[in-house]
Motif scaffolding. Structure first.
Motif, short mmCIF file in Angstrom:
data_model
loop_
_atom_site.label_atom_id
_atom_site.label_comp_id
_atom_site.label_asym_id
_atom_site.label_seq_id
_atom_site.Cartn_x
_atom_site.Cartn_y
_atom_site.Cartn_z
N LEU A 85 -7.43 -1.38 -3.06
CA LEU A 85 -7.75 -0.11 -2.42
C LEU A 85 -9.25 0.00 -2.16
O LEU A 85 -10.06 -0.60 -2.87
CB LEU A 85 -7.32 1.06 -3.31
CG LEU A 85 -5.81 1.28 -3.46
CD1 LEU A 85 -5.55 2.30 -4.55
CD2 LEU A 85 -5.21 1.75 -2.15
N LYS A 113 -0.42 9.53 -6.23
CA LYS A 113 0.57 8.79 -5.44
C LYS A 113 0.85 7.39 -5.99
O LYS A 113 1.59 6.63 -5.37
CB LYS A 113 0.07 8.66 -3.99
CG LYS A 113 -0.30 9.97 -3.32
CD LYS A 113 0.88 10.94 -3.25
CE LYS A 113 0.48 12.22 -2.54
NZ LYS A 113 1.61 13.22 -2.55
N VAL A 154 -9.05 6.70 2.45
CA VAL A 154 -8.37 5.70 1.62
C VAL A 154 -7.84 4.58 2.51
O VAL A 154 -7.04 4.82 3.41
CB VAL A 154 -7.19 6.30 0.83
CG1 VAL A 154 -6.62 5.26 -0.14
CG2 VAL A 154 -7.61 7.55 0.07
N ALA A 177 -3.43 12.07 5.51
CA ALA A 177 -2.48 10.96 5.39
C ALA A 177 -1.47 11.01 6.54
O ALA A 177 -1.19 9.99 7.19
CB ALA A 177 -1.77 11.03 4.04
N THR A 218 -5.39 9.88 -4.85
CA THR A 218 -4.78 8.55 -4.86
C THR A 218 -3.93 8.37 -6.11
O THR A 218 -2.78 7.87 -6.04
CB THR A 218 -5.86 7.46 -4.78
OG1 THR A 218 -6.59 7.63 -3.56
CG2 THR A 218 -5.25 6.07 -4.83
N HIS A 241 0.85 -1.19 0.00
CA HIS A 241 0.00 0.00 0.00
C HIS A 241 0.89 1.25 0.00
O HIS A 241 1.81 1.36 0.82
CB HIS A 241 -0.88 -0.02 1.25
CG HIS A 241 -1.87 1.10 1.35
ND1 HIS A 241 -2.91 1.25 0.45
CD2 HIS A 241 -1.98 2.11 2.24
CE1 HIS A 241 -3.62 2.31 0.80
NE2 HIS A 241 -3.08 2.85 1.88
N LEU A 293 -0.16 7.46 0.96
CA LEU A 293 -1.60 7.51 1.23
C LEU A 293 -1.90 7.40 2.72
O LEU A 293 -3.06 7.41 3.13
CB LEU A 293 -2.32 6.38 0.48
CG LEU A 293 -2.26 6.47 -1.04
CD1 LEU A 293 -2.93 5.25 -1.66
CD2 LEU A 293 -2.92 7.75 -1.54
N ASN A 336 -6.75 5.94 8.00
CA ASN A 336 -7.13 7.00 7.06
C ASN A 336 -8.63 6.91 6.79
O ASN A 336 -9.15 5.85 6.44
CB ASN A 336 -6.33 6.87 5.76
CG ASN A 336 -6.51 8.08 4.84
OD1 ASN A 336 -7.62 8.53 4.58
ND2 ASN A 336 -5.40 8.59 4.33
N PHE A 374 -5.92 16.27 1.87
CA PHE A 374 -5.59 14.84 1.80
C PHE A 374 -4.20 14.56 2.38
O PHE A 374 -3.99 13.54 3.06
CB PHE A 374 -5.65 14.35 0.35
CG PHE A 374 -7.05 14.20 -0.18
CD1 PHE A 374 -7.95 13.33 0.40
CD2 PHE A 374 -7.47 14.95 -1.27
CE1 PHE A 374 -9.24 13.18 -0.09
CE2 PHE A 374 -8.75 14.81 -1.78
CZ PHE A 374 -9.64 13.94 -1.18
N GLU A 375 -3.24 15.45 2.12
CA GLU A 375 -1.89 15.27 2.68
C GLU A 375 -1.95 15.31 4.20
O GLU A 375 -1.30 14.51 4.89
CB GLU A 375 -0.95 16.37 2.17
CG GLU A 375 -0.71 16.36 0.66
CD GLU A 375 0.30 15.30 0.23
OE1 GLU A 375 0.75 14.49 1.07
OE2 GLU A 375 0.64 15.29 -0.97
#
Length: 521
Positions: A64, A91, A55, A491, A88, A42, A46, A52, A487-488
């Motif tokens: 995923l 990455k 995700v 994560a 996603t 994985h 992410l 998370n 999102f960062e």
């Protein structure tokens, strides 16, 4: 009251039909540039698959799962899911997402790495559960992908339907109504694989790992199909638990359902006992019961309630009743970069609203088997114009087209009410488009996909071409609801949350499992 009268009651308050709660969970396999299943872990970028909120992974490291929050707006819901996909993809490097439910080229099942969730007791338990699934059913079956649709009605809906009630009476009435919906889903839900089934064919490498006796035809060097199939994912080729067939879990009310579920997690399985639980110091499964945990129950629809910390799903349902339902019979839509479209969501809105408002008599085991037989017929032969479905268990039959048209006549009333509440015509437009699919099976997703497979001489080339197109679409779009920064942050925060869980463990893994299963020993 009949369906139309109930609809009029709830439609008196526009919020009852415009504030529906919806959430999506979409599964997708990561594939290499040459179309094979990824062997990479994985992606670290992410965050933690354990914590998370958007995700995660399902059965395996390359499988995923994208999860949206609950939304009352269809466009917002799909924007959220699209943004999660977009981040996603940023990455994934040169990997892509396989756009179909049935897996791509797969080799030996031992090459599929089980999902890893860290060293905490809860993370190790999640991986061990998957080890049990692998040993019980095989890894190949577990990497089949789908889309789950979580759905609920607002309080205003129940206010219109039931009027004033005490808290306990309302809880009981809502649970009963959701179970009425579930029974009607078994009666009429075959419409969903008919319209949106998208697994009429599969790769020969998948078939090698089954004992299928179906009369497949072949395309190219390794694609097998049934000419009128809609959703092989929902057939015996897919993930089913034959041990569960003897449990007879019923849907006539919450207590009957919970009794069946409790029995399933307490009933030893002679077959699964052969695997062993802990052999030579290594765990092979959580236990040797028919279900290791409640999540192992295979069903096209489930009653649900958000669980509190440390609470099992059945305990949550027992505490507060049914809060929402989870529709689990949607194939991944291969023509959508996110696996589902607005028309599909709106059809489910209409269908589930119709199902909860329509009369729904109690259902015994014999009747439930009749409806399951209808589902199986549609899954394997749904586009056959001569296919006839049972109407109850009295021998009377009706064609898919005739029965579908009858249902659509009442769905039209739901569409009109929903559009009147929102001040537009989007539901009626959706229904008009899908009405053509009822009349002409060639418009269905399974027919469209099979046409493409025939034109391109195999499922592999179609899948790779669609995957490339979806990757291009997602990589060039702009965020619409979230942002890359959000999102960062999630994560990074998810990694910290996993570390906190790992550092907070005080029990050994053995003691943790003993405590978790103390109530069933």
């Amino acid at each position: 009251m009949d369906f139309s009268q109930r609809l009029q009651k709830v439609a008196a308050n526009p919020d009852a039909l415009t504030q529906l709660g919806r959430g999506l969970e979409r599964e997708a396999l990561r594939i290499t540039p040459n179309g094979k299943l990824s062997g990479e872990p994985h992606p670290a970028a992410l965050g933690s698959a354990l914590t998370n909120k958007w995700v995660t992974t399902d059965f395996a490291e390359p499988l995923l799962e994208f999860i949206t929050p609950v939304s009352q707006d269809v466009d917002h819901l799909l924007s959220q899911l699209s943004d999660i996909h977009q981040f996603t993809y940023s990455k994934l490097g040169d990997e892509k997402l396989w756009p179909m439910s049935m897996p791509c080229v797969v080799g030996d099942q031992d090459e599929i790495t089980l999902a890893q969730y860290g060293s905490s007791n809860s993370g190790r338990m999640k991986t061990l559960y998957r080890e049990g699934l692998k040993r019980r059913y095989g890894s190949i079956m577990q990497v089949i992908s789908g889309v789950h649709f979580n759905f609920s009605f607002p309080d205003t809906f129940w206010d219109g339907l039931f009027g004033e009630q005490s808290e306990q009476a309302r809880q009981d009435a809502v649970s009963d109504a959701y179970f009425g919906l579930i029974r009607n889903y078994y009666r009429f839900g075959w419409l969903i694989p008919y319209l949106f089934g998208a697994s009429p064919a599969l790769c020969g490498s998948f078939l090698e790992n089954t004992e299928s006796k179906l009369d497949f035809e072949k395309i190219g060097c390794g694609t097998y199909f049934l000419p009128n199939a809609t959703a092989l994912r929902l057939s015996d080729l897919g993930y089913t638990n034959h041990e569960q067939s003897s449990l007879k879990i019923g849907f006539n009310g919450l207590e009957q359902y919970l009794d069946g579920l409790r029995k399933a997690i307490r009933t030893p399985s002679t077959e699964f006992a052969k695997i062993g639980v802990k052999v030579d110091g290594e765990y092979r499964q959580l236990n040797d019961n028919v279900l290791q945990i409640e999540n192992e129950l295979y069903a096209p629809i489930r009653p649900k309630r958000v669980a509190q910390n440390g609470e099992k799903p059945s305990e949550a349902l027992s505490r507060g009743g049914v809060e929402y339902i989870e529709v689990r019979s949607l194939d991944v839509n291969p023509f959508s970069p996110i696996g589902i479209t607005a028309d599909q969501v709106r059809f489910l809105d209409m269908f589930l609203t119709w199902a909860v408002l329509s009369p729904s008599a109690p259902m015994d085991d014999a009747e439930l088997e009749c409806w399951r037989d209808n589902w199986n017929r549609v899954v394997l032969d749904g586009r056959n114009p001569e296919l006839m479905l049972k109407i109850g268990c009295n021998g009377e039959r009706l064609s898919v087209q005739d029965w579908g048209t009858r249902v659509f006549t009442e769905l039209a009333e739901v569409a009109e009410a929903m559009d009147a509440a929102a001040g537009n015509e989007v539901y009626q437009e959706t229904l008009a488009r899908l009405q053509k699919w009822i009349e002409q099976p060639a418009f269905t997703l399974s027919a469209q996909l099979l046409d493409a497979i025939r034109e391109q001489n195999g499922i592999g080339s179609v899948g790779e071409r669609l995957a490339a197109g979806h990757a291009e679409d997602l990589n060039r779009r702009q965020y619409q609801f979230y942002s890359a920064e959000v999102f960062e942050q999630e994560a990074a925060a998810s990694v910290e949350r996993q570390l906190q869980i790992e550092n907070g463990d005080e029990l050994s893994f053995d003691a943790f499992l003993d405590a978790y299963f103390a109530d069933i020993k």
